[in-house]
Structure formats: C-alpha cells, structure tokens
Scaffold this motif. Structure first.
Motif, PDB file in Angstrom:
ATOM      1  N   THR A  43       0.862  -1.133  -0.119  1.00 38.82           N
ATOM      2  CA  THR A  43      -0.190   0.031   0.222  1.00 38.82           C
ATOM      3  C   THR A  43       0.831   1.240   0.042  1.00 38.82           C
ATOM      4  OG1 THR A  43      -1.919  -1.166   1.307  1.00 38.82           O
ATOM      5  CG2 THR A  43      -1.610   1.188   1.290  1.00 38.82           C
ATOM      6  N   LEU A  44       0.601   2.030  -0.952  1.00 39.06           N
ATOM      7  CA  LEU A  44       1.436   3.320  -0.958  1.00 39.06           C
ATOM      8  C   LEU A  44       0.112   4.470  -0.750  1.00 39.06           C
ATOM      9  CD1 LEU A  44       3.814   5.357  -1.577  1.00 39.06           C
ATOM     10  CD2 LEU A  44       2.756   5.412  -3.983  1.00 39.06           C
ATOM     11  N   GLY A  45       0.548   5.175   0.494  1.00 43.66           N
ATOM     12  CA  GLY A  45      -0.253   6.107   0.851  1.00 43.66           C
ATOM     13  C   GLY A  45      -0.046   7.532   0.026  1.00 43.66           C
ATOM     14  N   LEU A  46      -0.986   8.069  -0.716  1.00 43.39           N
ATOM     15  CA  LEU A  46      -0.763   9.245  -1.105  1.00 43.39           C
ATOM     16  C   LEU A  46      -1.495  10.389  -0.700  1.00 43.39           C
ATOM     17  CD1 LEU A  46       0.631  10.793  -3.753  1.00 43.39           C
ATOM     18  CD2 LEU A  46      -1.473  10.222  -4.947  1.00 43.39           C
ATOM     19  N   ARG A 219      -2.071   4.421   9.448  1.00 40.40           N
ATOM     20  CA  ARG A 219      -2.400   3.037   9.881  1.00 40.40           C
ATOM     21  C   ARG A 219      -2.841   1.851   8.457  1.00 40.40           C
ATOM     22  NH1 ARG A 219      -8.403   2.340  12.890  1.00 40.40           N
ATOM     23  NH2 ARG A 219      -8.151   0.039  12.958  1.00 40.40           N
ATOM     24  N   MET A 220      -2.663   2.774   7.321  1.00 37.30           N
ATOM     25  CA  MET A 220      -3.016   1.574   5.997  1.00 37.30           C
ATOM     26  C   MET A 220      -1.685   1.384   5.276  1.00 37.30           C
ATOM     27  SD  MET A 220      -5.977   0.598   5.834  1.00 37.30           S
ATOM     28  CE  MET A 220      -5.771   0.200   3.978  1.00 37.30           C
ATOM     29  N   SER A 221      -0.636   2.293   5.492  1.00 33.35           N
ATOM     30  CA  SER A 221       0.417   2.158   4.269  1.00 33.35           C
ATOM     31  C   SER A 221       1.700   1.591   4.601  1.00 33.35           C
ATOM     32  CB  SER A 221       0.445   3.542   3.942  1.00 33.35           C
ATOM     33  OG  SER A 221      -0.445   4.151   3.585  1.00 33.35           O
ATOM     34  N   HIS A 222       2.360   0.866   3.702  1.00 29.64           N
ATOM     35  CA  HIS A 222       3.845   0.475   4.029  1.00 29.64           C
ATOM     36  C   HIS A 222       4.790   1.719   3.664  1.00 29.64           C
ATOM     37  CE1 HIS A 222       1.574  -3.204   2.936  1.00 29.64           C
ATOM     38  NE2 HIS A 222       2.356  -3.781   3.663  1.00 29.64           N
ATOM     39  N   ARG A 223       4.214   2.563   2.871  1.00 27.49           N
ATOM     40  CA  ARG A 223       5.009   3.596   2.225  1.00 27.49           C
ATOM     41  C   ARG A 223       4.084   4.858   2.005  1.00 27.49           C
ATOM     42  NH1 ARG A 223       7.164   4.085  -2.195  1.00 27.49           N
ATOM     43  NH2 ARG A 223       6.426   2.408  -3.128  1.00 27.49           N
ATOM     44  N   VAL A 224       4.636   5.951   2.072  1.00 34.72           N
ATOM     45  CA  VAL A 224       3.981   7.338   2.012  1.00 34.72           C
ATOM     46  C   VAL A 224       4.411   8.180   0.998  1.00 34.72           C
ATOM     47  CG1 VAL A 224       2.835   9.254   3.115  1.00 34.72           C
ATOM     48  CG2 VAL A 224       2.707   7.070   4.258  1.00 34.72           C
ATOM     49  N   ALA A 225       4.017   8.613   0.174  1.00 33.17           N
ATOM     50  CA  ALA A 225       4.246   9.859  -0.678  1.00 33.17           C
ATOM     51  C   ALA A 225       3.415  11.182  -0.339  1.00 33.17           C
ATOM     52  CB  ALA A 225       4.184   9.545  -2.228  1.00 33.17           C
ATOM     53  N   VAL A 226       3.999  12.326  -0.395  1.00 36.80           N
ATOM     54  CA  VAL A 226       3.179  13.607   0.039  1.00 36.80           C
ATOM     55  C   VAL A 226       3.461  14.510  -0.893  1.00 36.80           C
ATOM     56  CG1 VAL A 226       3.291  15.470   1.705  1.00 36.80           C
ATOM     57  CG2 VAL A 226       4.065  13.119   2.553  1.00 36.80           C
ATOM     58  N   ILE A 227       2.150  14.929  -1.449  1.00 39.19           N
ATOM     59  CA  ILE A 227       2.117  15.749  -2.573  1.00 39.19           C
ATOM     60  C   ILE A 227       1.436  17.116  -2.465  1.00 39.19           C
ATOM     61  CG2 ILE A 227      -0.401  14.776  -2.968  1.00 39.19           C
ATOM     62  CD1 ILE A 227       0.307  15.150  -6.113  1.00 39.19           C
ATOM     63  N   HIS A 228       2.185  18.151  -3.005  1.00 37.30           N
ATOM     64  CA  HIS A 228       2.091  19.397  -2.362  1.00 37.30           C
ATOM     65  C   HIS A 228       1.922  20.150  -3.836  1.00 37.30           C
ATOM     66  CE1 HIS A 228       1.561  23.210  -0.555  1.00 37.30           C
ATOM     67  NE2 HIS A 228       2.844  23.542  -0.715  1.00 37.30           N
ATOM     68  N   GLY A 230       1.060  19.610  -6.695  1.00 37.21           N
ATOM     69  CA  GLY A 230       1.343  19.040  -7.988  1.00 37.21           C
ATOM     70  C   GLY A 230       2.658  18.225  -7.809  1.00 37.21           C
ATOM     71  N   ASP A 231       3.543  18.354  -6.934  1.00 37.24           N
ATOM     72  CA  ASP A 231       4.825  17.953  -6.802  1.00 37.24           C
ATOM     73  C   ASP A 231       4.976  16.958  -5.727  1.00 37.24           C
ATOM     74  OD1 ASP A 231       6.522  19.085  -8.824  1.00 37.24           O
ATOM     75  OD2 ASP A 231       6.058  21.074  -7.759  1.00 37.24           O
ATOM     76  N   ILE A 232       5.640  15.870  -5.742  1.00 38.22           N
ATOM     77  CA  ILE A 232       5.826  14.830  -4.605  1.00 38.22           C
ATOM     78  C   ILE A 232       7.023  15.514  -3.873  1.00 38.22           C
ATOM     79  CG2 ILE A 232       6.558  12.580  -3.665  1.00 38.22           C
ATOM     80  CD1 ILE A 232       3.900  12.684  -5.058  1.00 38.22           C
ATOM     81  N   VAL A 233       6.554  16.043  -2.381  1.00 33.97           N
ATOM     82  CA  VAL A 233       7.752  16.553  -1.852  1.00 33.97           C
ATOM     83  C   VAL A 233       8.432  15.824  -0.763  1.00 33.97           C
ATOM     84  CG1 VAL A 233       6.506  18.844  -1.976  1.00 33.97           C
ATOM     85  CG2 VAL A 233       6.053  17.307   0.059  1.00 33.97           C
ATOM     86  N   GLU A 234       7.850  14.488  -0.526  1.00 33.59           N
ATOM     87  CA  GLU A 234       8.618  13.515   0.532  1.00 33.59           C
ATOM     88  C   GLU A 234       8.102  12.162   0.349  1.00 33.59           C
ATOM     89  OE1 GLU A 234       9.486  13.267   5.263  1.00 33.59           O
ATOM     90  OE2 GLU A 234       8.584  15.100   4.425  1.00 33.59           O
ATOM     91  N   THR A 235       8.781  11.180   0.240  1.00 31.90           N
ATOM     92  CA  THR A 235       8.490   9.846   0.273  1.00 31.90           C
ATOM     93  C   THR A 235       9.306   9.038   0.963  1.00 31.90           C
ATOM     94  OG1 THR A 235       7.959  10.265  -2.307  1.00 31.90           O
ATOM     95  CG2 THR A 235       8.008   7.889  -1.545  1.00 31.90           C
ATOM     96  N   GLY A 236       8.829   7.955   1.613  1.00 32.66           N
ATOM     97  CA  GLY A 236       9.354   7.185   2.485  1.00 32.66           C
ATOM     98  C   GLY A 236       8.648   6.122   3.286  1.00 32.66           C
ATOM     99  N   ASP A 237       9.213   5.423   4.220  1.00 30.11           N
ATOM    100  CA  ASP A 237       8.537   4.703   5.098  1.00 30.11           C
ATOM    101  C   ASP A 237       7.365   5.172   5.874  1.00 30.11           C
ATOM    102  OD1 ASP A 237       8.806   3.401   8.150  1.00 30.11           O
ATOM    103  OD2 ASP A 237       8.609   1.896   6.566  1.00 30.11           O
ATOM    104  N   THR A 242       5.231   9.715   8.792  1.00 26.40           N
ATOM    105  CA  THR A 242       4.165  10.280   9.594  1.00 26.40           C
ATOM    106  C   THR A 242       4.363  10.522  10.880  1.00 26.40           C
ATOM    107  OG1 THR A 242       3.302   7.870  10.025  1.00 26.40           O
ATOM    108  CG2 THR A 242       2.530   9.228   8.013  1.00 26.40           C
ATOM    109  N   THR A 243       5.704  10.325  11.405  1.00 23.76           N
ATOM    110  CA  THR A 243       5.988  10.486  12.749  1.00 23.76           C
ATOM    111  C   THR A 243       7.160  11.625  12.830  1.00 23.76           C
ATOM    112  OG1 THR A 243       7.283   8.516  12.920  1.00 23.76           O
ATOM    113  CG2 THR A 243       5.034   8.685  13.705  1.00 23.76           C
TER     114      THR A 243
END
Length: 281
Positions: A43-46, A219-228, A230-237, A242-243
């Motif tokens: 699961t990739l959380g966007l 809760r749901m994701s293995h990895r997370v991508a943060v979008i701002h 129209g750009d992905i500004v951060e990706t990771g575990d 999230t912490t």
C-alpha cells in the motif's frame, strides 16, 4: 510480467493539466512531473490537502483524465494512453473505491445486480456470477440477503462495503482507494480500514490509498508519498514520514491532525502557524 522485486505500478514524470476557466484562459498544470511506484501486495499512501493533485494521480492511473506527458506502467505495460478496449481488459486488474459510497452505486439496482454486472460483462455465466456475489458479500462481512436489497437500505459504512465488494469482483491486483473513509464516522472508518487490511492480507492486492488524513495513511500504508501543488515533496517508510517528517509541508500536515488534548492541540496550532510563516517568507 513483473517479478516480486519489480514495481507493479510505476508513474514517471507524469504531467496533467486542465483547461482554464474562460475564453483563452491558459491551462492549469495539476501534476508537474510526478514519480511513484507500488509493488505487489503493497500500500502506497498518497497524502495531501484538497487541490494538491492526489486524486488526479489516481484518476490518471484509471484512465479517467488525459495525460500530457510522462508514463504510467502497469505490470510492465505502458497504459497512459490505453484505448477503450485495453481499458476494459485492464478493469480485471485495476479497480477503484470512491469516496462517496452512495453516489458510486446505482440507487435503482439491487446490490446483487450491481455486483453481478462486472462479472457478466467479462463473460461469466449467470449462475457462477451469483455464486461469486455470495462469496464477495461474505468477504466484506455482509449477509447473503444483502444481494436482494437496494443501496438506500444500508448505512454509509455498509454501502462502502458493497463498493469494496464490487471493486474486488474481478480479482484485481491493484485498487485505487480515493478517500474511501472520509465520508464515514470514526468508528465506521476503523471498521472499513480493518476490512481493507484483512482483504490485502488474504488476497495480496495492492492499494494506492489517497487521503488527506495522515493518521489514516499511517494505519494503512507501507510507504507514504506526500504531494503539494502537484509535486511529490517527500516519500518514505510510512512510520518515518508520518512521525518524523523532513519536509515543512509534511510537518504542517502532521500538526494539522486533531488530538484530544487541548493543550497539545494549542501547541500544534502555534507550531503550524510558525511553519506557515517560515514557508511564506
């Protein structure tokens, strides 16, 4: 065919724009060269605020918006410009659960008819399709008599379970979950999220989980991508992003999440205001 180490879905330098409002208005670029990938069973959380472009990514993967440039590859096949026939074939492998469970279901059709429709469209015989519907209802923890009832007879959480069952009908490998619990109360949210996690464990399906809520994404994701914007500004575990986020925008999202402690909520609001001023300056 992908291996266990290859991404199931890859999005590379994806750009999407929409027509501007008014005559001769310039197009508005919504996605500005997005890169992301999802592996089988992952699961990739966007996550991002309203208008950030997160839903547009999901719609581009589903072929619901045209792509200006860049690529979308599923199981090694480019699909960014797939035609109608190819999209119909892809519906066996890529499905979606939308935000509003009522508007995504036909109010005049029984649940059984709604769940049979994609099965019959793919050539399954009627008796086998009805048996499959019984299995789907059991999978999403709804009673068998649900098939004979209309969507209006159910609560929001139950309707979302029906929508999940429909998405699972053809045994997809990837499900785009577009804010699937944001219209539900907190208790029902938890039940639906647990159901999605159990289904993933049972079937190995991958999720692109789109949300504005970092706590849900955690809760749901293995990895997370943060979008701002129209750009992905951060990706990771997921646990790290999230912490212990690195990017100021992700920190702002984290501080925006509500907490029960009044003093902690006040402290977060002050920190968020400070971060916003720094970003603006």
């Amino acid at each position: 065919m992908t291996t266990d180490l290859d991404p199931l879905l890859t999005v590379e330098r994806l750009r999407v724009s929409f027509p501007g409002k008014g005559w001769r208005a310039p197009r508005t670029e919504v996605l500005k060269g997005v890169d992301l990938h999802i592996r089988a069973g992952e699961t990739l959380g966007l996550v991002g605020e309203s208008g950030s472009g997160k839903t547009t990514i999901g719609r581009a993967v589903l072929g619901l918006v045209p792509v200006d440039s860049g690529g979308i590859t599923f199981d090694g096949r480019p699909i960014e410009h797939a035609g109608r026939a190819e999209r119909r074939a892809l519906s066996r492998e890529i499905q979606v659960v939308f935000q509003d469970p009522y508007s995504s279901l036909n109010p005049s059709r029984t649940v059984g008819d709604t769940l049979c429709e994609p099965l019959l469209a793919q050539g399954m015989k009627g008796s086998r399709a009805r048996d499959r519907v019984v299995g789907l209802l059991d999978q999403v923890r709804l009673p068998k008599d649900t098939a004979a009832r209309l969507p209006r007879e159910f609560s929001g959480g139950q309707r979302q379970r029906v929508a999940i069952a429909r998405a699972l009908a053809l045994g997809p490998r990837l499900v785009v979950c577009d804010e699937p619990v944001s219209a539900l109360d907190l208790t029902t949210q938890a039940t639906v999220l647990d159901l999605l996690l159990d289904i993933q464990q049972q079937t190995g399906v991958s999720y692109l989980f789109v949300s504005h809520d970092l706590s849900v994404v955690r809760r749901m994701s293995h990895r997370v991508a943060v979008i701002h914007h129209g750009d992905i500004v951060e990706t990771g575990d997921a646990a790290t992003v999230t912490t212990r986020p690195r990017h100021p925008y992700t920190k702002t999202l984290l501080l925006s999440a509500p907490v029960a402690d009044v003093d902690e909520q006040r402290r977060r609001r002050e920190q968020r205001t400070s971060l916003t001023r720094v970003a603006a300056g």
